[in-house]
Design an enzyme around this catalytic site. Structure first.
Site, PDB file in Angstrom:
ATOM      1  N   GLY A  33       0.863  -1.183   0.000  1.00 50.23           N
ATOM      2  CA  GLY A  33       0.000   0.000   0.000  1.00 50.23           C
ATOM      3  C   GLY A  33       0.893   1.223   0.000  1.00 50.23           C
ATOM      4  O   GLY A  33       1.904   1.259   0.711  1.00 50.23           O
ATOM      5  N   ALA A  34       0.553   2.213  -0.801  1.00 47.46           N
ATOM      6  CA  ALA A  34       1.433   3.367  -0.966  1.00 47.46           C
ATOM      7  C   ALA A  34       1.767   4.041   0.353  1.00 47.46           C
ATOM      8  O   ALA A  34       2.927   4.393   0.619  1.00 47.46           O
ATOM      9  CB  ALA A  34       0.796   4.377  -1.920  1.00 47.46           C
ATOM     10  N   ARG A 104     -10.335  -4.741  -4.525  1.00 47.36           N
ATOM     11  CA  ARG A 104     -10.544  -3.859  -3.377  1.00 47.36           C
ATOM     12  C   ARG A 104     -11.946  -3.252  -3.332  1.00 47.36           C
ATOM     13  O   ARG A 104     -12.266  -2.516  -2.410  1.00 47.36           O
ATOM     14  CB  ARG A 104      -9.486  -2.755  -3.386  1.00 47.36           C
ATOM     15  CG  ARG A 104      -9.669  -1.775  -4.509  1.00 47.36           C
ATOM     16  CD  ARG A 104      -8.447  -0.971  -4.895  1.00 47.36           C
ATOM     17  NE  ARG A 104      -7.615  -0.465  -3.838  1.00 47.36           N
ATOM     18  CZ  ARG A 104      -6.453   0.182  -4.050  1.00 47.36           C
ATOM     19  NH1 ARG A 104      -6.028   0.375  -5.296  1.00 47.36           N
ATOM     20  NH2 ARG A 104      -5.730   0.627  -3.054  1.00 47.36           N
ATOM     21  N   ASN A 164       0.001  10.064  -6.936  1.00 49.67           N
ATOM     22  CA  ASN A 164      -0.166   8.601  -6.966  1.00 49.67           C
ATOM     23  C   ASN A 164      -1.453   8.169  -7.665  1.00 49.67           C
ATOM     24  O   ASN A 164      -2.284   7.463  -7.090  1.00 49.67           O
ATOM     25  CB  ASN A 164      -0.139   8.054  -5.526  1.00 49.67           C
ATOM     26  CG  ASN A 164       0.929   6.992  -5.354  1.00 49.67           C
ATOM     27  OD1 ASN A 164       1.200   6.217  -6.268  1.00 49.67           O
ATOM     28  ND2 ASN A 164       1.527   6.939  -4.181  1.00 49.67           N
ATOM     29  N   TYR A 165      -1.603   8.535  -8.919  1.00 46.51           N
ATOM     30  CA  TYR A 165      -2.809   8.230  -9.681  1.00 46.51           C
ATOM     31  C   TYR A 165      -2.939   6.737  -9.964  1.00 46.51           C
ATOM     32  O   TYR A 165      -1.961   6.077 -10.323  1.00 46.51           O
ATOM     33  CB  TYR A 165      -2.788   8.993 -11.000  1.00 46.51           C
ATOM     34  CG  TYR A 165      -3.947   8.670 -11.908  1.00 46.51           C
ATOM     35  CD1 TYR A 165      -5.234   9.068 -11.572  1.00 46.51           C
ATOM     36  CD2 TYR A 165      -3.754   7.953 -13.086  1.00 46.51           C
ATOM     37  CE1 TYR A 165      -6.311   8.770 -12.401  1.00 46.51           C
ATOM     38  CE2 TYR A 165      -4.819   7.658 -13.922  1.00 46.51           C
ATOM     39  CZ  TYR A 165      -6.097   8.065 -13.568  1.00 46.51           C
ATOM     40  OH  TYR A 165      -7.157   7.747 -14.389  1.00 46.51           O
ATOM     41  N   LYS A 223       8.807  13.522  -9.980  1.00 45.57           N
ATOM     42  CA  LYS A 223       9.544  12.262 -10.010  1.00 45.57           C
ATOM     43  C   LYS A 223       9.660  11.805 -11.458  1.00 45.57           C
ATOM     44  O   LYS A 223       8.652  11.604 -12.130  1.00 45.57           O
ATOM     45  CB  LYS A 223       8.831  11.202  -9.171  1.00 45.57           C
ATOM     46  CG  LYS A 223       8.710  11.556  -7.694  1.00 45.57           C
ATOM     47  CD  LYS A 223       7.969  10.496  -6.913  1.00 45.57           C
ATOM     48  CE  LYS A 223       6.481  10.537  -7.154  1.00 45.57           C
ATOM     49  NZ  LYS A 223       5.727   9.591  -6.301  1.00 45.57           N
ATOM     50  N   ALA A 253       9.017   2.369  -5.585  1.00 49.49           N
ATOM     51  CA  ALA A 253      10.145   3.299  -5.706  1.00 49.49           C
ATOM     52  C   ALA A 253       9.703   4.738  -5.453  1.00 49.49           C
ATOM     53  O   ALA A 253      10.408   5.512  -4.787  1.00 49.49           O
ATOM     54  CB  ALA A 253      10.780   3.178  -7.085  1.00 49.49           C
ATOM     55  N   ASP A 255       7.215   5.737  -3.599  1.00 47.26           N
ATOM     56  CA  ASP A 255       6.936   5.903  -2.166  1.00 47.26           C
ATOM     57  C   ASP A 255       8.235   6.063  -1.382  1.00 47.26           C
ATOM     58  O   ASP A 255       8.310   6.863  -0.448  1.00 47.26           O
ATOM     59  CB  ASP A 255       6.165   4.693  -1.639  1.00 47.26           C
ATOM     60  CG  ASP A 255       4.899   4.426  -2.443  1.00 47.26           C
ATOM     61  OD1 ASP A 255       4.222   5.399  -2.819  1.00 47.26           O
ATOM     62  OD2 ASP A 255       4.598   3.245  -2.701  1.00 47.26           O
ATOM     63  N   ASP A 291       7.021  -4.490  -2.493  1.00 43.77           N
ATOM     64  CA  ASP A 291       6.761  -3.054  -2.518  1.00 43.77           C
ATOM     65  C   ASP A 291       7.653  -2.256  -1.577  1.00 43.77           C
ATOM     66  O   ASP A 291       7.959  -1.088  -1.845  1.00 43.77           O
ATOM     67  CB  ASP A 291       5.300  -2.790  -2.132  1.00 43.77           C
ATOM     68  CG  ASP A 291       4.337  -3.137  -3.256  1.00 43.77           C
ATOM     69  OD1 ASP A 291       4.694  -3.975  -4.097  1.00 43.77           O
ATOM     70  OD2 ASP A 291       3.235  -2.567  -3.278  1.00 43.77           O
TER      71      ASP A 291
END
Length: 312
Positions: A33-34, A104, A164-165, A223, A253, A255, A291
């Site tokens: 999770g981000a 989800r 974070n789209y 980024k 990466a 995050d 992650d």
């Protein structure tokens, strides 16, 4: 100082080997999770972090809670008996291409509400970090995100926002107005090129980072993946190349990049040093599968540039 973040963390399954999942017999189970990728990276860099989120009253929820506590995160975990923990499935189709599927809809994490964020947790934070994923999950999650950002702003608490789209959650047309509203309320904004374009229109990196800054944040950071990063901080422009590594898995990466920047910002480092730590942490995240598992500790940051392969 404690950084506060919140959002959905899911169980994560990934193939042990490269190839199509249809021909895979073994999967690794973990979490992802981000916001918690960010939290774990930040904690490993020595910053205290609190995370708030919902998981199901199930074994996958147990896994999420156990992993976060094992990493030293202060976790306010709400166990929801009426909804399951979300699931993410990752496939390394080729050595360089990764595909991710999310399960989800109706998950516990999507049922986040304003009452889940304790007033004292927010009021005692040194910085609030949010992403564009949470407001895309549900109406209640969007209202919670906006409430917390507005409340932090009223309290004088700095707000960090990573766009974070996720196209599986909403369209660019739906995301754009929400992104612009959150950018205007934030002090520090992070985005990839495509993400920034959703908020401010197409352009080259210099145009994008400037347009984001013009919406209100003092620090606008773009980024650029293997091209490094571009930032405008208090009116001054900074550019830094990426740290070259053999990429195993690039998920997480971004995050890690954000965590590296925030950790050094809280430590009072210069913008150039913040970005240097950011690209280093982001590079570390690419070196292993998973992650967050590759996120470095502070005393490991020099390992990617050392000429000595063995430390004795």
């Amino acid at each position: 100082m404690t950084v506060l973040t919140f959002g959905e963390t899911m169980a994560l399954t990934r193939a042990a080997d490269t190839g199509a999942l249809a021909h895979t017999s073994t999967l690794h189970l973990g979490i992802g999770g981000a916001e918690t990728n960010f939290a774990i990276a930040l904690r490993r860099l020595g910053v205290d972090v609190a995370w708030v989120g919902r998981v199901g009253q199930d074994s996958l929820g147990d896994l999420v809670e156990r992993e976060l506590r094992a990493e030293g995160i202060t976790a306010d975990v709400i166990r929801d008996p009426d909804a399951p923990t979300g699931l993410m499935v990752k496939e390394r189709r080729t050595a360089t291409a990764t595909r991710v599927w999310y399960y989800r809809t109706g998950s516990a994490g999507s049922r986040l509400t304003m009452s889940d964020i304790a007033d004292d947790r927010l009021e005692s934070a040194s910085l609030l970090h949010v992403t564009g994923i949470t407001p895309a999950l549900s109406d209640s999650a969007r209202k919670t995100t906006l409430y917390c950002v507005e409340r932090a702003r009223a309290l004088g608490i700095p707000v960090s926002f990573d766009l974070n789209y996720r196209r599986a959650l909403w369209s660019p047309e739906e995301a754009g107005p929400v992104f612009r509203e959150l950018i205007a309320l934030s002090d520090i904004v992070f985005a990839g090129e495509d993400e920034a374009a959703i908020a401010v229109g197409d352009g080259d990196p210099a145009e994008l980072v400037a347009r984001v800054r013009d919406l209100g944040p003092r620090e606008s950071i773009l980024k650029l993946g293997d091209q490094g990063c571009l930032a405008v901080v208090d009116g001054e422009t900074f550019s830094l190349p990426a740290v070259p590594v053999n990429v195993v898995d690039s998920v997480g990466a971004g995050d890690g990049f954000v965590a590296g920047y925030i950790a050094d910002r809280l430590a009072g480092e210069s913008p150039g040093d913040r970005l240097r730590t950011a690209v280093t942490v982001g590079a570390f995240a690419c070196t292993v599968s998973g992650d967050w598992e590759g996120m470095p500790r502070r005393d490991e940051l020099g390992l990617l540039t050392t000429a000595e392969p063995v430390t004795r």
